[in-house]
Design a protein around this motif. Structure first.
Motif, PDB file in Angstrom:
ATOM      1  N   THR A   1       6.830  13.989  11.767  1.00 53.57           N
ATOM      2  CA  THR A   1       8.182  13.660  11.647  1.00 53.57           C
ATOM      3  C   THR A   1       9.502  14.298  11.106  1.00 53.57           C
ATOM      4  O   THR A   1      10.565  14.505  11.721  1.00 53.57           O
TER       5      THR A   1
ATOM      6  N   ALA B   1       2.008  21.921   7.460  1.00 47.33           N
ATOM      7  CA  ALA B   1       2.179  20.529   6.650  1.00 47.33           C
ATOM      8  C   ALA B   1       1.277  19.399   7.316  1.00 47.33           C
ATOM      9  O   ALA B   1       0.509  19.689   8.744  1.00 47.33           O
TER      10      ALA B   1
ATOM     11  N   SER C   1       6.542  10.525   3.979  1.00 45.43           N
ATOM     12  CA  SER C   1       7.109  11.440   4.786  1.00 45.43           C
ATOM     13  C   SER C   1       8.300  12.254   5.642  1.00 45.43           C
ATOM     14  O   SER C   1       9.181  12.924   5.586  1.00 45.43           O
ATOM     15  N   ARG C   2       9.240  10.869   5.820  1.00 44.18           N
ATOM     16  CA  ARG C   2      10.588  10.696   5.962  1.00 44.18           C
ATOM     17  C   ARG C   2      11.445  11.521   4.653  1.00 44.18           C
ATOM     18  O   ARG C   2      12.349  11.872   4.604  1.00 44.18           O
TER      19      ARG C   2
ATOM     20  N   CYS D   1       3.580  22.643   3.016  1.00 45.38           N
ATOM     21  CA  CYS D   1       3.026  20.640   2.363  1.00 45.38           C
ATOM     22  C   CYS D   1       1.767  20.666   2.465  1.00 45.38           C
ATOM     23  O   CYS D   1       1.134  21.132   3.690  1.00 45.38           O
TER      24      CYS D   1
ATOM     25  N   TYR E   1      -1.173  17.923   0.329  1.00 45.90           N
ATOM     26  CA  TYR E   1      -1.712  16.269  -0.224  1.00 45.90           C
ATOM     27  C   TYR E   1      -1.141  16.577  -1.326  1.00 45.90           C
ATOM     28  O   TYR E   1      -1.671  17.656  -2.261  1.00 45.90           O
TER      29      TYR E   1
ATOM     30  N   ALA F   1      10.144  15.173   4.610  1.00 42.81           N
ATOM     31  CA  ALA F   1      10.620  15.870   5.773  1.00 42.81           C
ATOM     32  C   ALA F   1      12.565  16.233   5.287  1.00 42.81           C
ATOM     33  O   ALA F   1      12.566  17.184   5.347  1.00 42.81           O
TER      34      ALA F   1
ATOM     35  N   THR G   1       3.649  11.325  -2.763  1.00 42.56           N
ATOM     36  CA  THR G   1       2.332  12.423  -1.188  1.00 42.56           C
ATOM     37  C   THR G   1       2.065  13.031  -0.835  1.00 42.56           C
ATOM     38  O   THR G   1       1.177  13.683  -0.310  1.00 42.56           O
ATOM     39  N   PHE G   2       3.489  14.530  -1.435  1.00 42.21           N
ATOM     40  CA  PHE G   2       2.957  15.890  -0.509  1.00 42.21           C
ATOM     41  C   PHE G   2       3.204  16.459  -1.934  1.00 42.21           C
ATOM     42  O   PHE G   2       4.118  16.537  -2.956  1.00 42.21           O
TER      43      PHE G   2
ATOM     44  N   ARG H   1       8.468   5.652  11.262  1.00 41.55           N
ATOM     45  CA  ARG H   1       7.801   6.995  10.330  1.00 41.55           C
ATOM     46  C   ARG H   1       8.161   6.815   8.561  1.00 41.55           C
ATOM     47  O   ARG H   1       8.534   6.192   8.583  1.00 41.55           O
TER      48      ARG H   1
ATOM     49  N   ASP I   1       0.846  14.225   9.543  1.00 42.74           N
ATOM     50  CA  ASP I   1       2.017  12.613   9.685  1.00 42.74           C
ATOM     51  C   ASP I   1       3.554  13.701   9.273  1.00 42.74           C
ATOM     52  O   ASP I   1       4.501  13.427   9.875  1.00 42.74           O
ATOM     53  N   LEU I   2       3.298  14.798   8.725  1.00 45.15           N
ATOM     54  CA  LEU I   2       4.681  15.168   7.800  1.00 45.15           C
ATOM     55  C   LEU I   2       5.250  15.667   8.882  1.00 45.15           C
ATOM     56  O   LEU I   2       6.291  16.130   9.189  1.00 45.15           O
TER      57      LEU I   2
END
Length: 660
Positions: free
Chosen positions: A562, A555, A536-537, A624, A626, A540, A649-650, A532, A558-559
């Motif tokens: 994860t 979200a 996103s890690r 969440c 972007y 998360a 990113t988020f 991942r 991708d998030l």
């Protein structure tokens, strides 16, 4: 190592299925598996049989190029010349049509013509002598130097690719179901039979029934070890599966008695490394960078072994070797439900060389390998089996064989080589029995290329575009290796061979996209890591820390994925929208509201008031978006949420009621 892996997978699959039926938890399954393995080891040590795991034939790397390659060639020249001509001509035309994306009719008609003619040639050249032993007697034992070179080659490839697998990073959305299920087992110590993605067992499962045992096994190991399932899947399984995949390919080439196995193995692996694009079906895209998933392990490890076990049984049918067929079939089911329709054709094609001389034993061999997959298929159908895959209006193109045919073989040089190798397999594989099996499996794949067949299959038994996975039985990479070995055997000097090898690699580098190109979403990362992305890690981990058990998070995909593979304590609104389709009629799921929120995050039409109402009705605790998406960020604030996390990113916001 390979046979041990099969035994572990097969025994665990049976133990897991028993535990599912009886409602037993992980502790019982682990205890039962250990007891079964101990019993099997004791029985094996006490048995006088010679059908153990190492009796594939002579312990050499196969015939020499001078002797062994000449045996099938003399047979073909003497008995099958017209059929060889038809096979080669049709194969060339088909390969060109696939490579140049010509009229699809030319592809499937040419494919079936070449495969059918190849079968006739294989049957005629195999008359009266279709055993592994015959091929072994035709070969000289290689010198010690050649044997050391063969072992060094496979060792270098195995170690090199195993190390390479630990550096690759390629997030895959399919992990949503697989790793989430493993994580549930790791956290709860039970095997779920209801939904764990959207709820704590409140809804039916998206993939039903949970036949595959590999993901529960990973979860059980994580539960016993006290770690997250992702740590086992991504950091432990990936390098082990990569090592086994190289060894399985090597073993298949040896069982086929391919001359110059180092050349064949190297050609096959180089082909896989340069068979990568954004298309999801090429063999290269399902190798190395996705070898933590059960279905990919089925392709790269189990399919070659099933073909090896079938050859051993054809060579000398016995109860012991039938037992290995059965174990292989069970292990395949444990890895993926794909085995239910993939293994029976392999079993039939593998037993076919025995039909002429021992029809009853051929039937027994087929039944041994196919019984468990067919049985689980019948049970799955009777229980109303389903998958989360989407074959609705948005994806009707997936029924088009021209679409998935090019997804498998691509176009250009890669398609030219791959199609030519598969269709020439019935002529070039040195082992007589394997030629028949290879030709039959090519026909099976060719049938899926007939327009309308996948739609008919979907309408009758529920199998549709997924039938493209029958290409796994064709062993595309292995046959590319066979073709390379055949070409190398016809070069008169080492200098010519080196020039040909350099030219081939150069062409692949120039025209074959490597599996790490940017459009495959593959990157390099220091080992050891989860599959991942870091952004996103990080997000998360923060969201989980600020959440309560049972919280629902909205979200981006991708998030969301994860989050779902990291914990089952927090749920997401819609990590993949089509996963929700089977719950659209359940009022408690609030499907319309979830679709509204999916549109909100994914550039669909949305209205601020409607989104605010949907957030409240679904009970979303955290949202969440972007970081650069200012418009949606403000809309969430207007709905009563306050920001608590901002990364590059988020940006994440929690319901205002969570703050004093």
């Amino acid at each position: 190592m390979l046979d041990g892996a099969v035994i572990v997978l097969a025994s665990w699959t049976i133990v897991y299925h028993v535990c599912l039926v009886l409602g037993l938890a992980v502790a019982w399954a682990v205890g039962g598996e250990l007891a079964v393995l101990v019993a099997l080891v004791l029985a094996w040590r006490a048995s006088p049989t010679t059908d153990g795991p190492t009796t594939d034939g002579p312990t050499t790397d196969g015939p020499t190029s001078d002797d062994a390659a000449a045996v099938p060639d003399r047979d073909l020249a003497r008995t099958t010349q017209p059929w060889v001509f038809v096979t080669v001509a049709a194969a060339v035309c088909t390969a060109v049509a696939m490579a140049a994306s010509l009229l699809w009719t030319a592809v499937w008609v040419g494919w079936l013509t070449a495969a059918g003619a190849g079968i006739v040639a294989a049957l005629r050249s195999s008359h009266g002598a279709a055993t592994v032993a015959d091929d072994a007697r035709a070969a000289r034992s290689p010198s010690n130097g050649r044997a050391r070179w063969a072992l060094a080659t496979v060792g270098i490839w195995a170690v090199g690719l195993t190390v390479m697998s630990t550096f690759t990073l390629r997030p895959n959305p399919d992990d949503l179901y697989y790793v989430n299920l493993s994580q549930w087992v790791a956290e709860h110590g039970t095997f779920p039979t209801r939904d764990t993605i959207f709820s704590d067992l409140a809804f039916p499962m998206s993939n039903w029934p949970p036949v595959a045992s590999y993901d529960p096994m990973v979860g059980a190991i994580a539960h016993v070890a006290g770690v997250a399932a992702g740590s086992i899947v991504y950091m432990v399984v990936t390098p082990i599966a990569t090592l086994l995949a190289v060894l399985a390919l090597w073993r298949l080439l040896r069982a086929w008695r391919v001359p110059n196995v180092p050349v064949a193995l190297s050609a096959a692996l180089i082909f896989l490394l340069f068979d990568g694009t954004s298309a999801y079906a090429p063999p290269g895209n399902l190798f190395l960078t996705r070898l933590w998933q059960g279905k990919v392990i089925l392709l790269c490890v189990l399919v070659p072994l099933l073909l090896v076990y079938a050859l051993r049984y054809v060579d000398r049918p016995s109860r012991g070797r039938a037992g290995w067929l059965f174990a292989g079939g069970v292990a395949a089911v444990g890895l993926s439900t794909t085995a239910m329709f993939l293994v029976p054709p392999i079993a039939a094609a593998g037993a076919a060389p025995l039909l002429r001389r021992a029809p009853r034993r051929a039937a027994l061999g087929f039944a041994a390998m196919a019984a468990y997959p067919l049985g689980t298929g019948v049970i799955t159908k009777a229980m109303g089996g389903r998958t989360a895959d989407d074959f609705g209006l948005r994806r009707l193109y997936r029924f088009d064989p021209a679409w998935f045919g090019h997804q498998i073989f691509l176009t250009g040089l890669v398609a030219l080589v791959a199609v030519g190798a598969v269709l020439a397999g019935a002529l070039l594989v040195p082992n007589r029995a394997a030629r028949i099996t290879t030709g039959l499996l090519a026909i099976v794949l060719g049938l899926t290329f007939i327009p309308g067949l996948t739609q008919l299959s979907y309408d009758t038994i529920g199998l549709g575009p997924t039938l493209w996975r029958l290409s796994w039985a064709a062993s595309i990479a292995a046959l590319v290796g066979v073709l390379a070995s055949w070409v190398a055997g016809r070069l008169r000097s080492k200098a010519q061979a080196m020039v040909a090898a350099a030219a081939s690699v150069g062409l692949l580098i120039a025209f074959g996209p490597p599996i790490w190109v940017s459009d495959t979403n593959t990157a390099w990362h220091m080992p050891f890591h989860w599959q991942r992305n870091a952004a996103s890690r990080l997000a998360a981990a923060e969201v989980i820390q600020h959440s309560r058990p049972g919280d629902i998070v909205l979200a981006p995909d991708d998030l969301a994925i994860t989050l779902d593979v990291t914990t089952t304590q927090v749920k997401t609104v819609a990590p993949r929208d089509y996963f929700m389709d089977y719950l659209r009629d359940d009022p408690a799921f609030r499907y319309p509201q979830r679709i509204t929120l999916v549109d909100f995050l994914n550039d669909g039409p949305w209205n601020r008031q409607v989104v605010s109402r949907a957030l409240s009705e679904v009970g979303v605790a955290t949202v969440c978006v972007y970081s650069e998406d200012v418009r949606r960020f403000r809309a969430v604030i207007a709905a009563g949420y306050a920001p608590f996390l901002s990364t590059s990113t988020f940006r994440c916001l929690a319901a205002a009621s969570r703050f004093p």
